[in-house]
Design a protein around this motif. Structure first.
Motif, PDB file in Angstrom:
ATOM      1  N   THR A   1      12.364  -3.195   0.022  1.00 11.42           N
ATOM      2  CA  THR A   1      12.362  -1.684   0.199  1.00 11.42           C
ATOM      3  C   THR A   1      11.983  -0.804  -0.977  1.00 11.42           C
ATOM      4  O   THR A   1      11.344   0.216  -0.594  1.00 11.42           O
ATOM      5  CB  THR A   1      14.022  -1.374   0.552  1.00 11.42           C
ATOM      6  N   SER A   2      12.428  -1.131  -2.021  1.00 11.64           N
ATOM      7  CA  SER A   2      11.575  -0.166  -3.142  1.00 11.64           C
ATOM      8  C   SER A   2      10.412  -0.346  -3.313  1.00 11.64           C
ATOM      9  O   SER A   2       9.549   0.418  -3.831  1.00 11.64           O
ATOM     10  CB  SER A   2      12.586  -0.859  -4.537  1.00 11.64           C
ATOM     11  N   ARG A   3       9.630  -1.481  -2.765  1.00 16.20           N
ATOM     12  CA  ARG A   3       8.148  -1.445  -2.793  1.00 16.20           C
ATOM     13  C   ARG A   3       7.623  -0.733  -1.444  1.00 16.20           C
ATOM     14  O   ARG A   3       6.397  -1.201  -0.940  1.00 16.20           O
ATOM     15  CB  ARG A   3       7.716  -2.829  -2.893  1.00 16.20           C
ATOM     16  N   GLN A   4       8.454   0.041  -0.681  1.00 15.56           N
ATOM     17  CA  GLN A   4       8.060   0.643   0.436  1.00 15.56           C
ATOM     18  C   GLN A   4       7.756  -0.214   1.552  1.00 15.56           C
ATOM     19  O   GLN A   4       6.988  -0.110   2.481  1.00 15.56           O
ATOM     20  CB  GLN A   4       6.777   1.495   0.236  1.00 15.56           C
TER      21      GLN A   4
ATOM     22  N   ALA B   1       9.363  -1.822   4.887  1.00 12.68           N
ATOM     23  CA  ALA B   1      10.082  -1.664   6.113  1.00 12.68           C
ATOM     24  C   ALA B   1      10.861  -2.903   6.294  1.00 12.68           C
ATOM     25  O   ALA B   1      10.288  -3.892   6.881  1.00 12.68           O
ATOM     26  CB  ALA B   1       9.680  -1.009   7.108  1.00 12.68           C
TER      27      ALA B   1
ATOM     28  N   SER C   1       1.389  -1.888   3.521  1.00 14.01           N
ATOM     29  CA  SER C   1       1.771  -0.733   3.701  1.00 14.01           C
ATOM     30  C   SER C   1       3.231  -0.757   3.971  1.00 14.01           C
ATOM     31  O   SER C   1       3.603  -1.925   4.131  1.00 14.01           O
ATOM     32  CB  SER C   1       1.016   0.138   4.589  1.00 14.01           C
ATOM     33  N   SER C   2       3.800   0.355   3.990  1.00 12.73           N
ATOM     34  CA  SER C   2       5.363   0.112   4.541  1.00 12.73           C
ATOM     35  C   SER C   2       5.395   0.049   5.983  1.00 12.73           C
ATOM     36  O   SER C   2       6.552  -0.237   6.456  1.00 12.73           O
ATOM     37  CB  SER C   2       5.966   1.507   4.022  1.00 12.73           C
ATOM     38  N   ARG C   3       4.369   0.017   6.625  1.00 17.94           N
ATOM     39  CA  ARG C   3       4.648  -0.130   8.076  1.00 17.94           C
ATOM     40  C   ARG C   3       3.795  -1.299   8.567  1.00 17.94           C
ATOM     41  O   ARG C   3       2.530  -1.288   8.058  1.00 17.94           O
ATOM     42  CB  ARG C   3       4.114   0.953   8.860  1.00 17.94           C
TER      43      ARG C   3
END
Length: 280
Positions: free
Chosen positions: A14-17, A19, A276-278
């Motif tokens: 999570t800290s690395r974006q 999800a 990416s985060s998604r």
């Protein structure tokens, strides 16, 4: 999904974006009528062994339906009074009534399914081979008897599981994921967090080492037999560094800096620069 080490991995990702799902914060419950693990303080649920992980996947996919009377009635201090109804299959879940408990169970199932459907990769962490079997259902309970004032003392019996049972559980879990997500990578890992106690007639270090060894052998075999299933050597990366360098003062839980290093190695091995985060 998995033991407390899975929570550490979740935090680091999570800290690395990245999800991470399920989003347990969306589970609907009234705190004056129900206690759901450590929500909302901590967004996590522990499932320590291959039995409970398999059961959660079966339940979220609708392959196993928990009976409406499958609960334990216990005496425990709670906001609504001393009488609680406990879910045997999820750690620390209590409610004012069977109806409220059923509503909580359905909300958890729903959020887990939402997370399952959204996931593009899966990480499962397994921590122990000692399990407590609910006598009435034959399913593994989420925790040891009397945890957080709960039941299980009369309702369960200790079972020390072996290679074949755990192998069958992990294979079933992998195959269930594969039926719905044929291309999703699956990451398997053994939790490096040692047992705090054992219920066998042996010392805890011996019991912990044996259990971790069984799980390590199981995961190696599964990775050899299934495509796109990978082993993350978190157990090895922690234990080979030594107790003083890897663990906190309790000599069980892993230092945050070590978890960060493991996740960094995980990133280097499995993530592309465009992650990416998604969608990852």
């Amino acid at each position: 999904m998995g033991s407390c080490f899975a929570q550490e991995i979740r935090r680091a990702l999570t800290s690395r974006q990245i999800a991470c799902v399920p989003s347990y914060r969306y589970i609907s419950f009234d705190p004056t009528q129900a206690i759901v693990d450590e929500l909302p303080r901590q967004e996590h649920m522990n499932f320590y062994n291959t039995f409970t992980v398999r059961l959660q996947v079966e339940q979220m996919l609708g392959l196993w339906d928990q009976a409406h009377d499958d609960w334990w009635q216990v005496k425990k201090r709670a906001p609504w009074g001393p009488i609680c109804f406990q879910d045997p299959y999820r750690r620390g879940n209590f409610a004012k009534s069977p109806q409220v408990l059923r509503e909580v169970i359905e909300s958890i199932n729903g959020e887990m399914r939402v997370g399952f459907d959204a996931a593009t990769a899966f990480i499962f962490t397994f921590g122990m081979t000692e399990v407590f079997i609910n006598k009435s259902s034959g399913k593994a309970a989420a925790q040891k008897p009397l945890y957080r004032g709960g039941g299980g003392m009369q309702e369960t019996t200790l079972h020390v599981s072996g290679f074949q049972e755990n192998y069958a559980n992990v294979m079933a879990t992998v195959d269930m994921v594969r039926q719905h997500k044929p291309d999703a990578p699956i990451i398997l890992t053994v939790s490096p967090v040692a047992l705090a106690r054992t219920f066998q007639d042996m010392d805890v270090v011996t019991a912990s080492t044996e259990g971790k060894s069984v799980l390590r052998a199981v995961l190696g075999q599964v990775c050899r037999e299934r495509d796109n299933v990978h082993y993350l050597p978190s157990f090895e990366l922690v234990t080979y560094r030594g107790l003083a360098r890897s663990y906190r003062e309790d000599l069980r839980h892993v230092k945050k800096s070590v978890v960060e290093e493991i996740v960094e190695q995980f990133f280097n091995a499995y993530f592309s620069p465009s992650a990416s985060s998604r969608g990852n």
